[in-house]
Design an enzyme around this catalytic site. Structure first.
Site, PDB file in Angstrom:
ATOM      1  N   GLU A  42     -10.361  -6.520  -9.220  1.00 58.52           N
ATOM      2  CA  GLU A  42      -9.256  -7.282  -8.445  1.00 58.52           C
ATOM      3  C   GLU A  42      -9.394  -8.644  -8.594  1.00 58.52           C
ATOM      4  O   GLU A  42     -10.541  -9.390  -8.472  1.00 58.52           O
ATOM      5  CB  GLU A  42      -9.080  -6.991  -6.839  1.00 58.52           C
ATOM      6  CG  GLU A  42      -7.947  -7.541  -6.112  1.00 58.52           C
ATOM      7  CD  GLU A  42      -8.243  -7.169  -4.563  1.00 58.52           C
ATOM      8  OE1 GLU A  42      -7.418  -7.784  -3.937  1.00 58.52           O
ATOM      9  OE2 GLU A  42      -8.981  -6.571  -4.343  1.00 58.52           O
ATOM     10  N   ASN A 100      -2.408  -9.023  -6.176  1.00 59.10           N
ATOM     11  CA  ASN A 100      -1.811  -8.926  -5.134  1.00 59.10           C
ATOM     12  C   ASN A 100      -0.529  -9.232  -5.135  1.00 59.10           C
ATOM     13  O   ASN A 100      -0.188 -10.333  -5.863  1.00 59.10           O
ATOM     14  CB  ASN A 100      -2.293  -9.511  -3.684  1.00 59.10           C
ATOM     15  CG  ASN A 100      -3.671  -9.041  -3.462  1.00 59.10           C
ATOM     16  OD1 ASN A 100      -3.892  -7.844  -2.727  1.00 59.10           O
ATOM     17  ND2 ASN A 100      -4.930  -9.570  -3.979  1.00 59.10           N
ATOM     18  N   GLU A 132      -1.150  -4.837  -6.207  1.00 61.08           N
ATOM     19  CA  GLU A 132      -1.463  -4.259  -4.401  1.00 61.08           C
ATOM     20  C   GLU A 132      -0.497  -4.810  -3.811  1.00 61.08           C
ATOM     21  O   GLU A 132      -0.124  -5.941  -3.608  1.00 61.08           O
ATOM     22  CB  GLU A 132      -3.048  -4.703  -4.281  1.00 61.08           C
ATOM     23  CG  GLU A 132      -4.067  -3.947  -5.272  1.00 61.08           C
ATOM     24  CD  GLU A 132      -5.390  -4.234  -4.802  1.00 61.08           C
ATOM     25  OE1 GLU A 132      -5.528  -4.817  -3.543  1.00 61.08           O
ATOM     26  OE2 GLU A 132      -6.130  -3.918  -5.492  1.00 61.08           O
ATOM     27  N   ASP A 162      -2.388  -1.558  -0.475  1.00 59.31           N
ATOM     28  CA  ASP A 162      -3.770  -2.185   0.271  1.00 59.31           C
ATOM     29  C   ASP A 162      -3.866  -2.143   1.651  1.00 59.31           C
ATOM     30  O   ASP A 162      -2.725  -1.903   2.492  1.00 59.31           O
ATOM     31  CB  ASP A 162      -3.572  -3.577  -0.183  1.00 59.31           C
ATOM     32  CG  ASP A 162      -4.945  -4.295  -0.118  1.00 59.31           C
ATOM     33  OD1 ASP A 162      -5.896  -3.768   0.219  1.00 59.31           O
ATOM     34  OD2 ASP A 162      -4.908  -5.606  -0.173  1.00 59.31           O
ATOM     35  N   GLU A 219     -12.168   0.368   0.663  1.00 60.37           N
ATOM     36  CA  GLU A 219     -12.781  -1.237   0.405  1.00 60.37           C
ATOM     37  C   GLU A 219     -13.698  -1.679   1.669  1.00 60.37           C
ATOM     38  O   GLU A 219     -13.455  -1.045   2.671  1.00 60.37           O
ATOM     39  CB  GLU A 219     -11.488  -2.277   0.235  1.00 60.37           C
ATOM     40  CG  GLU A 219     -10.675  -1.907   1.534  1.00 60.37           C
ATOM     41  CD  GLU A 219      -9.608  -3.447   1.550  1.00 60.37           C
ATOM     42  OE1 GLU A 219      -9.679  -4.323   0.654  1.00 60.37           O
ATOM     43  OE2 GLU A 219      -8.439  -2.972   2.165  1.00 60.37           O
TER      44      GLU A 219
END
Length: 388
Positions: A42, A100, A132, A162, A219
């Site tokens: 990420e 993101n 995400e 997410d 996560e």
């Protein structure tokens, strides 16, 4: 003459940082829970101001949103990730990068086209990238959000939800989402080893996600016990400080080398072997049951002689060893192991306060006092199995 619109100084500086290439990224890996394989990273935007120092994303992301810079910021993060990804893919041929994406970018009709132009101009594969989005986006204009996601996926990019579990989206929306994956929020994952209700939510989300055809990511994985629980529950990918903190791109190759050495020891099925040596069948059955539920492959022996034959077949990650057994007791087993020069983590098990003394006198790696609670067994086994 109309006065020009007032622009916040932070927006001007952020635009300058984007134009000059001063914006940087940090990378946090996502790994396969069962095999340990590094699957993707990420990419997180970072901005170090020349005079103010590091500016938190919580400060500059809203500025980007308010000033119309959020899509250029997203593309800048992709650009920096792509530059490094070409190098990393020599070490990890299948590695990808996730970024993101905000609601304003997602709902911009031109966003998919801008992404396509960006990828085409640099000769980048769409499958290298994923986006995400937060679950809360589906609470506002769900139809528009769904169409936008479909447009991104039609490019060949992945889309993940997410912070799943925080947005209160309906199950009806979830059943129809055109996404590839759901990422369970850290508020459920991080405390799951000590909070039964959080663990139940994680377990149910993994099962539901798989039933709906989604990849499931956890996560907020901060310790080995949580990682082992996720493995036992069948979670697909994991991310968190227990695996790696966000790091600079220059630090990634060294981390890849270090992590690869660790996962090379993981068996193909991901179930770490543990040897339980005890002549009390009830205790052995209890330990086997709980460890197998947490993803370990357990071999048993009723005495030290059987245990020595077992380690000739396969060297376990850790041995849980009773002290008082027939034929060859725990102390005798340890003596032979040391004579053979085997670096084998051993945790002694015996009743009362003598457990700690036995461990110290014999140079064992740890101890468990009988009667013990199962959480202690899981904790000590996970600690040495992962470290090995």
């Amino acid at each position: 003459m109309t006065d020009p619109p007032c622009v916040e100084p932070e927006a001007v500086e952020l635009r300058a940082a984007l134009d000059s290439g001063d914006l940087t990224i940090a990378l946090q890996p996502l790994v396969n829970v069962r095999s340990g394989e590094i699957v993707r990273f990420e990419a997180l935007a970072r901005w170090t101001h020349p005079s103010r120092g590091a500016i938190p994303p919580a400060i500059f992301i809203p500025v980007a949103e308010a000033s119309g810079l959020i899509t250029p910021l997203t593309l800048a993060v992709m650009l920096r990730g792509a530059g490094h990804l070409k190098r990393w893919r020599k070490l990890l041929p299948g590695a990808n990068v996730d970024v993101n994406v905000s609601m304003s970018s997602l709902h911009d009709p031109a966003f998919p086209e801008r992404v396509a132009d960006f990828l085409g101009s640099l000769g980048l594969e769409p499958g290298w990238f994923g986006f995400e989005i937060t679950e809360s986006m589906f609470m506002y204009e769900p139809d528009r959000t769904t169409h936008a996601i479909e447009a991104i996926r039609n490019l060949g990019c992945r889309v993940s939800i997410d912070d799943f579990g925080c947005g209160y989206s309906s199950l009806g929306h979830l059943a129809s989402l055109p996404v590839n994956a759901v990422k369970i929020d850290r508020q459920f994952v991080t405390p799951m080893s000590t909070d039964h209700r959080r663990e139940a939510i994680v377990r149910a989300t993994i099962a539901l996600g798989h039933d709906l055809g989604f990849e499931v990511i956890a996560e907020g994985v901060e310790d080995t016990e949580t990682l082992e629980m996720l493995r036992a529950l069948g979670c697909d990918l994991a991310q968190g400080y227990g695996i790696a903190r966000p790091m600079t791109p220059d630090a990634v190759p060294a981390w890849i080398g270090s992590w690869t050495k660790t996962v090379e020891k993981i068996p193909p099925d991901g179930r770490r072997p543990v040897l339980v040596v005890d002549d009390e069948p009830a205790i052995v059955a209890l330990i086997c049951d709980i460890l197998e539920q947490h993803g370990f492959r357990v071999t048993t022996a009723a005495n030290g002689a059987e245990a020595l034959r077992a380690i000739e077949t396969q060297l376990p990650y850790v041995v849980l060893l009773d002290m008082n057994m027939p034929l060859l007791d725990g102390a005798g087993f340890i003596d032979v192991v040391r004579e053979r020069g085997l670096d084998l983590p051993i945790v002694v098990m015996t009743a009362g306060p003598s457990a700690e003394r036995w461990a110290k006198d014999l140079g064992a790696n740890g101890f468990l006092r009988k009667p013990f609670d199962m959480s202690s067994v899981i904790d000590v086994t996970s600690r040495f199995a992962i470290a090995n």
